[in-house]
Motif scaffolding. Structure first.
Motif, PDB file in Angstrom:
ATOM      1  N   VAL A   1      -3.876  -5.497   1.134  1.00  0.00           N
ATOM      2  CA  VAL A   1      -3.384  -4.504   0.183  1.00  0.00           C
ATOM      3  C   VAL A   1      -3.656  -3.118   0.757  1.00  0.00           C
ATOM      4  O   VAL A   1      -4.718  -2.858   1.305  1.00  0.00           O
ATOM      5  CB  VAL A   1      -3.993  -4.658  -1.232  1.00  0.00           C
ATOM      6  CG1 VAL A   1      -3.694  -6.035  -1.813  1.00  0.00           C
ATOM      7  CG2 VAL A   1      -5.475  -4.401  -1.242  1.00  0.00           C
ATOM      8  N   LEU A   2      -2.669  -2.272   0.640  1.00  0.00           N
ATOM      9  CA  LEU A   2      -2.759  -0.897   1.106  1.00  0.00           C
ATOM     10  C   LEU A   2      -2.714  -0.002  -0.119  1.00  0.00           C
ATOM     11  O   LEU A   2      -1.780  -0.082  -0.914  1.00  0.00           O
ATOM     12  CB  LEU A   2      -1.584  -0.573   2.037  1.00  0.00           C
ATOM     13  CG  LEU A   2      -1.374  -1.534   3.210  1.00  0.00           C
ATOM     14  CD1 LEU A   2      -0.070  -1.215   3.931  1.00  0.00           C
ATOM     15  CD2 LEU A   2      -2.545  -1.492   4.162  1.00  0.00           C
ATOM     16  N   SER A   3      -3.727   0.839  -0.288  1.00  0.00           N
ATOM     17  CA  SER A   3      -3.775   1.694  -1.471  1.00  0.00           C
ATOM     18  C   SER A   3      -4.593   2.941  -1.169  1.00  0.00           C
ATOM     19  O   SER A   3      -5.704   2.833  -0.646  1.00  0.00           O
ATOM     20  CB  SER A   3      -4.406   0.931  -2.648  1.00  0.00           C
ATOM     21  OG  SER A   3      -4.526   1.749  -3.782  1.00  0.00           O
ATOM     22  N   GLY A   4      -4.033   4.083  -1.484  1.00  0.00           N
ATOM     23  CA  GLY A   4      -4.794   5.322  -1.313  1.00  0.00           C
ATOM     24  C   GLY A   4      -6.031   5.314  -2.196  1.00  0.00           C
ATOM     25  O   GLY A   4      -7.153   5.499  -1.739  1.00  0.00           O
TER      26      GLY A   4
ATOM     27  N   ILE B   1      -3.306  11.497   4.456  1.00  0.00           N
ATOM     28  CA  ILE B   1      -4.212  11.047   5.519  1.00  0.00           C
ATOM     29  C   ILE B   1      -4.616   9.592   5.277  1.00  0.00           C
ATOM     30  O   ILE B   1      -4.679   8.798   6.214  1.00  0.00           O
ATOM     31  CB  ILE B   1      -5.421  11.994   5.659  1.00  0.00           C
ATOM     32  CG1 ILE B   1      -4.923  13.325   6.243  1.00  0.00           C
ATOM     33  CG2 ILE B   1      -6.517  11.381   6.522  1.00  0.00           C
ATOM     34  CD1 ILE B   1      -5.946  14.383   6.453  1.00  0.00           C
ATOM     35  N   ALA B   2      -4.839   9.221   4.030  1.00  0.00           N
ATOM     36  CA  ALA B   2      -5.154   7.819   3.722  1.00  0.00           C
ATOM     37  C   ALA B   2      -4.017   6.909   4.188  1.00  0.00           C
ATOM     38  O   ALA B   2      -4.262   5.845   4.774  1.00  0.00           O
ATOM     39  CB  ALA B   2      -5.413   7.643   2.226  1.00  0.00           C
ATOM     40  N   GLU B   3      -2.771   7.315   3.961  1.00  0.00           N
ATOM     41  CA  GLU B   3      -1.638   6.505   4.398  1.00  0.00           C
ATOM     42  C   GLU B   3      -1.496   6.506   5.920  1.00  0.00           C
ATOM     43  O   GLU B   3      -1.145   5.481   6.515  1.00  0.00           O
ATOM     44  CB  GLU B   3      -0.356   6.996   3.731  1.00  0.00           C
ATOM     45  CG  GLU B   3      -0.332   6.684   2.251  1.00  0.00           C
ATOM     46  CD  GLU B   3       0.835   7.279   1.500  1.00  0.00           C
ATOM     47  OE1 GLU B   3       1.019   6.891   0.320  1.00  0.00           O
ATOM     48  OE2 GLU B   3       1.564   8.132   2.050  1.00  0.00           O
ATOM     49  N   ASP B   4      -1.772   7.635   6.563  1.00  0.00           N
ATOM     50  CA  ASP B   4      -1.775   7.663   8.038  1.00  0.00           C
ATOM     51  C   ASP B   4      -2.788   6.655   8.584  1.00  0.00           C
ATOM     52  O   ASP B   4      -2.501   5.934   9.550  1.00  0.00           O
ATOM     53  CB  ASP B   4      -2.152   9.056   8.560  1.00  0.00           C
ATOM     54  CG  ASP B   4      -1.093  10.115   8.328  1.00  0.00           C
ATOM     55  OD1 ASP B   4       0.073   9.763   8.059  1.00  0.00           O
ATOM     56  OD2 ASP B   4      -1.449  11.304   8.415  1.00  0.00           O
ATOM     57  N   LEU B   5      -3.945   6.598   7.975  1.00  0.00           N
ATOM     58  CA  LEU B   5      -5.007   5.715   8.447  1.00  0.00           C
ATOM     59  C   LEU B   5      -4.652   4.241   8.268  1.00  0.00           C
ATOM     60  O   LEU B   5      -5.069   3.395   9.070  1.00  0.00           O
ATOM     61  CB  LEU B   5      -6.322   6.076   7.765  1.00  0.00           C
ATOM     62  CG  LEU B   5      -6.858   7.459   8.163  1.00  0.00           C
ATOM     63  CD1 LEU B   5      -7.936   7.928   7.191  1.00  0.00           C
ATOM     64  CD2 LEU B   5      -7.366   7.463   9.597  1.00  0.00           C
ATOM     65  N   GLN B   6      -3.858   3.919   7.242  1.00  0.00           N
ATOM     66  CA  GLN B   6      -3.370   2.547   7.086  1.00  0.00           C
ATOM     67  C   GLN B   6      -2.594   2.119   8.328  1.00  0.00           C
ATOM     68  O   GLN B   6      -2.727   0.994   8.805  1.00  0.00           O
ATOM     69  CB  GLN B   6      -2.453   2.426   5.862  1.00  0.00           C
ATOM     70  CG  GLN B   6      -3.116   2.650   4.538  1.00  0.00           C
ATOM     71  CD  GLN B   6      -2.118   2.816   3.395  1.00  0.00           C
ATOM     72  OE1 GLN B   6      -0.894   2.794   3.598  1.00  0.00           O
ATOM     73  NE2 GLN B   6      -2.629   2.986   2.183  1.00  0.00           N
ATOM     74  N   MET B   7      -1.792   3.041   8.854  1.00  0.00           N
ATOM     75  CA  MET B   7      -0.982   2.720  10.026  1.00  0.00           C
ATOM     76  C   MET B   7      -1.815   2.708  11.306  1.00  0.00           C
ATOM     77  O   MET B   7      -1.522   1.933  12.216  1.00  0.00           O
ATOM     78  CB  MET B   7       0.197   3.679  10.142  1.00  0.00           C
ATOM     79  CG  MET B   7       1.235   3.473   9.032  1.00  0.00           C
ATOM     80  SD  MET B   7       1.695   1.728   8.770  1.00  0.00           S
ATOM     81  CE  MET B   7       2.200   1.236  10.413  1.00  0.00           C
TER      82      MET B   7
END
Length: 187
Positions: A115-118, A167-173
């Motif tokens: 799961v990806l979540s900010g 930045i949280a979404e960048d880090l997911q990638m």
């Protein structure tokens, strides 16, 4: 000149988050996904908004880049990618159940869920983590901010304590590409 300062500040924040991170959770996720692949199990991914788009990107990266290097791809499904199913479940059941219902319909013990979540507090992501636990699916939450409730529901937690959604979404990638490169090595 003001935009250059903002761009530099953003790059600095991203770099600091990367420097400060302990990467043990990523290593644990890589080991889990090696096991999923070896057992011919399935990987599911979910998230909302930008994290949904990242889930679709992850699904691509778990297949094509691995195959082109000679490594075995993972059987992967990004749950937000099927718009018909997503909107049907949101309309007929509730938006909170869009991922958990799909997971319960398809997943089996031994599969994995990322799961990806900010925030780590999206109700539909939390329901997916609960469903994973019921089914016997190993779960991983990649979260920002304070990690939210997802930190207590996931088997593997990769938490970036950043208070910035982009930045949280960048880090997911970043995690996706780290994992993908490790999985490109044959088992």
């Amino acid at each position: 000149m003001e935009s250059l300062k903002q761009i530099t500040a953003y790059a600095g924040s991203l770099a600091e988050a990367l420097r400060a991170q302990h990467w043990g959770g990523v290593d644990q996720l890589v080991k889990t996904l090696h096991g999923v692949r070896a057992a011919r199990r399935h990987l599911y991914l979910c998230g909302n908004g930008g994290s949904a788009a990242n889930a679709v990107h992850w699904a691509n990266d778990m297949v094509y880049p691995l195959a082109k290097t000679g490594a075995k791809p993972l059987r992967t499904t990004a749950l937000p990618a099927n718009v018909a199913t997503l909107t049907c479940l949101a309309n007929d059941l509730s938006y909170e159940q869009v991922f958990s219902y799909s997971l319960k319909a398809a997943a089996e013990k031994g599969d994995a869920l990322i799961v990806l979540s900010g925030s780590g507090n999206s109700p539909n992501v939390l329901r997916a983590l609960e469903a994973a636990r019921e089914i016997g699916v190993t779960s991983c939450a990649i979260v920002g901010f304070d990690g939210g409730k997802a930190k207590n529901l996931a088997d593997i937690v990769i938490h970036f304590p950043v208070h910035d959604m982009q930045i949280a979404e960048d880090l997911q990638m970043v995690v996706c590409h780290m994992v993908m490169r490790q999985l490109c090595r044959p088992d």
